[in-house]
Design a protein around this motif. Structure first.
Motif, PDB file in Angstrom:
ATOM      1  N   ARG A   1     -23.890 100.380  -6.363  1.00  8.26           N
ATOM      2  CA  ARG A   1     -23.237 101.701  -6.432  1.00  8.26           C
ATOM      3  C   ARG A   1     -22.616 101.915  -7.798  1.00  8.26           C
ATOM      4  NH1 ARG A   1     -19.589 101.751  -1.063  1.00  8.26           N
ATOM      5  NH2 ARG A   1     -19.198  99.639  -1.809  1.00  8.26           N
ATOM      6  N   ARG A   2     -21.987 100.878  -8.342  1.00  4.76           N
ATOM      7  CA  ARG A   2     -21.405 100.981  -9.684  1.00  4.76           C
ATOM      8  C   ARG A   2     -22.480 101.187 -10.737  1.00  4.76           C
ATOM      9  NH1 ARG A   2     -17.664  95.746  -9.446  1.00  4.76           N
ATOM     10  NH2 ARG A   2     -18.906  95.406  -7.579  1.00  4.76           N
ATOM     11  N   TRP A   3     -23.607 100.460 -10.563  1.00  5.28           N
ATOM     12  CA  TRP A   3     -24.699 100.597 -11.523  1.00  5.28           C
ATOM     13  C   TRP A   3     -25.241 102.030 -11.506  1.00  5.28           C
ATOM     14  CZ3 TRP A   3     -29.814 101.973 -11.628  1.00  5.28           C
ATOM     15  CH2 TRP A   3     -30.527 101.625 -12.781  1.00  5.28           C
TER      16      TRP A   3
ATOM     17  N   ASP B   1     -26.031 107.020 -14.340  1.00  8.86           N
ATOM     18  CA  ASP B   1     -26.393 108.373 -13.917  1.00  8.86           C
ATOM     19  C   ASP B   1     -27.672 108.350 -13.074  1.00  8.86           C
ATOM     20  OD1 ASP B   1     -25.968 111.094 -13.712  1.00  8.86           O
ATOM     21  OD2 ASP B   1     -27.181 111.581 -15.479  1.00  8.86           O
ATOM     22  N   ALA B   2     -27.732 107.403 -12.157  1.00  8.92           N
ATOM     23  CA  ALA B   2     -28.903 107.256 -11.293  1.00  8.92           C
ATOM     24  C   ALA B   2     -28.510 107.586  -9.861  1.00  8.92           C
ATOM     25  CB  ALA B   2     -29.434 105.826 -11.366  1.00  8.92           C
ATOM     26  N   THR B   3     -29.496 107.936  -9.058  1.00 11.05           N
ATOM     27  CA  THR B   3     -29.239 108.179  -7.649  1.00 11.05           C
ATOM     28  C   THR B   3     -29.103 106.840  -6.925  1.00 11.05           C
ATOM     29  OG1 THR B   3     -31.579 108.168  -7.028  1.00 11.05           O
ATOM     30  CG2 THR B   3     -30.630 110.272  -7.762  1.00 11.05           C
ATOM     31  N   LEU B   4     -28.461 106.865  -5.768  1.00 13.21           N
ATOM     32  CA  LEU B   4     -28.365 105.651  -4.967  1.00 13.21           C
ATOM     33  C   LEU B   4     -29.749 105.163  -4.567  1.00 13.21           C
ATOM     34  CD1 LEU B   4     -25.329 106.354  -2.606  1.00 13.21           C
ATOM     35  CD2 LEU B   4     -25.452 104.659  -4.436  1.00 13.21           C
TER      36      LEU B   4
ATOM     37  N   HIS C   1     -33.624 100.975  -4.883  1.00 21.07           N
ATOM     38  CA  HIS C   1     -35.053 100.676  -5.037  1.00 21.07           C
ATOM     39  C   HIS C   1     -35.251  99.673  -6.175  1.00 21.07           C
ATOM     40  CE1 HIS C   1     -39.333 101.763  -4.437  1.00 21.07           C
ATOM     41  NE2 HIS C   1     -39.440 101.437  -5.718  1.00 21.07           N
ATOM     42  N   ARG C   2     -34.592  99.912  -7.293  1.00 19.56           N
ATOM     43  CA  ARG C   2     -34.670  98.972  -8.415  1.00 19.56           C
ATOM     44  C   ARG C   2     -34.061  97.627  -8.012  1.00 19.56           C
ATOM     45  NH1 ARG C   2     -35.073  99.006 -14.155  1.00 19.56           N
ATOM     46  NH2 ARG C   2     -33.718  97.472 -15.167  1.00 19.56           N
TER      47      ARG C   2
ATOM     48  N   ASN D   1     -29.344  94.945 -11.406  1.00 16.54           N
ATOM     49  CA  ASN D   1     -30.471  95.708 -11.935  1.00 16.54           C
ATOM     50  C   ASN D   1     -30.754  95.444 -13.415  1.00 16.54           C
ATOM     51  OD1 ASN D   1     -30.995  96.785  -9.480  1.00 16.54           O
ATOM     52  ND2 ASN D   1     -30.189  98.815  -9.904  1.00 16.54           N
ATOM     53  N   GLU D   2     -29.953  94.581 -14.030  1.00 16.88           N
ATOM     54  CA  GLU D   2     -30.197  94.217 -15.427  1.00 16.88           C
ATOM     55  C   GLU D   2     -30.454  92.725 -15.601  1.00 16.88           C
ATOM     56  OE1 GLU D   2     -26.980  95.796 -17.766  1.00 16.88           O
ATOM     57  OE2 GLU D   2     -27.162  97.787 -16.855  1.00 16.88           O
ATOM     58  N   LEU D   3     -30.516  91.994 -14.505  1.00 22.33           N
ATOM     59  CA  LEU D   3     -30.785  90.563 -14.577  1.00 22.33           C
ATOM     60  C   LEU D   3     -32.232  90.296 -14.970  1.00 22.33           C
ATOM     61  CD1 LEU D   3     -28.955  89.074 -11.455  1.00 22.33           C
ATOM     62  CD2 LEU D   3     -28.400  88.667 -13.856  1.00 22.33           C
ATOM     63  N   GLU D   4     -32.445  89.188 -15.656  1.00 25.35           N
ATOM     64  CA  GLU D   4     -33.783  88.738 -16.020  1.00 25.35           C
ATOM     65  C   GLU D   4     -34.025  87.353 -15.412  1.00 25.35           C
ATOM     66  OE1 GLU D   4     -35.802  90.680 -17.464  1.00 25.35           O
ATOM     67  OE2 GLU D   4     -34.415  92.257 -18.121  1.00 25.35           O
ATOM     68  N   ALA D   5     -35.271  86.965 -15.356  1.00 23.76           N
ATOM     69  CA  ALA D   5     -35.618  85.664 -14.801  1.00 23.76           C
ATOM     70  C   ALA D   5     -34.927  84.539 -15.548  1.00 23.76           C
ATOM     71  CB  ALA D   5     -37.137  85.475 -14.826  1.00 23.76           C
TER      72      ALA D   5
END
Length: 252
Positions: A51-53, A58-61, A66-67, A229-233
């Motif tokens: 929700r914070r992300w 400026d993205a929808t929930l 989904h991401r 949503n910004e994590l990488e492997a």
């Protein structure tokens, strides 16, 4: 790590392990000269902060969740590649079901996409199994049908995925107690999910939020400041490397 730092709970104290000096701090704890240990057998994943992300980007929930489902899949792939055998994903607590219906609809839609597309695409049904844990009576029919279809199709044993949905620790303990009394077993043997070695939460707040409290009592706890949503492997690889550098004494 690609993020600035991660928080590690060792004993009762949260420790901030920054990439540039995490090895020095491990040496300070007295573990630097010890051989590298095995990877965790069972990892708990608490995906949080979506929700914070969404608000910050400026993205929808719907887009955020989904991401998030795609990122959870990437994390599962990374954990399997690191030799982890079981991952328990905290999808929804029973308390989460009190959230606004708009948010829950976004969570359910992303979860159904996770069940019907992402997991079957990235994991071999002959190698991977999926099991849903929680109060199934509280879940919407489409969500439950998608999860149950995945349970029936994914029957492997090399990599196991547990999904906690409508989960509550008191419900789990009550059910285990009843089973232990019926079977004449110890309550630990009556739990459906085994002990957890490492718990990863994708926000810096040092909270478990009711995640498997009995099974996590000796788990190493990692709180990542980088949003899910910004994590990488590579972030997951670094967490596993840090885990292997710290002896797992489990109170001994």
């Amino acid at each position: 790590m690609t993020s600035a730092s991660l928080s590690l709970c060792y004993g009762f104290w949260p420790i901030c392990l920054r990439n540039e000096w995490s090895s020095d701090y491990i040496s300070y704890l007295g573990f630097g000269g010890l051989p590298v240990g095995p990877e965790p057998g069972h990892v708990g994943l608490i995906p949080d902060g979506l929700r914070r992300w969404a608000k910050c980007n400026d993205a929808t929930l719907s887009d955020a969740y989904h991401r998030g489902a795609e990122k959870v899949t990437e994390i599962l792939v990374a954990l399997a590649r690191n030799g982890v055998q079981t991952v328990t994903v905290y999808n929804l607590s029973r308390a989460n079901l009190a959230r606004h219906c708009t948010e829950l609809e976004a969570v359910y839609a992303a979860s159904i996409h996770f069940f019907t597309t992402l997991i079957p695409t990235h994991f071999d049904e002959a190698e991977c199994s999926v099991r849903l844990h929680g109060n199934r009576n509280l879940l919407p029919p489409k969500y439950l049908a998608a999860a149950q279809d995945l349970e029936h199709s994914m029957r492997g044993s090399a990599f196991r995925i547990n999904i906690l949905a409508a989960y509550d620790a008191y419900d789990e303990l009550r059910t285990a107690h009843e089973r232990a009394q019926r079977d004449g077993s110890d309550i630990s043997a009556a739990l459906d999910i085994e002990n957890v070695d490492l718990v990863i939460r994708t926000t810096p707040e040092p909270l478990l939020s009711g995640f498997l409290p009995l099974q996590s009592q000796y788990a190493q706890l990692v709180f990542l400041p980088t949003p899910l949503n910004e994590l990488e492997a590579q972030d997951i690889d670094d967490v596993i490397t840090a885990y292997r550098r710290v002896p797992q004494l489990r109170g001994r």
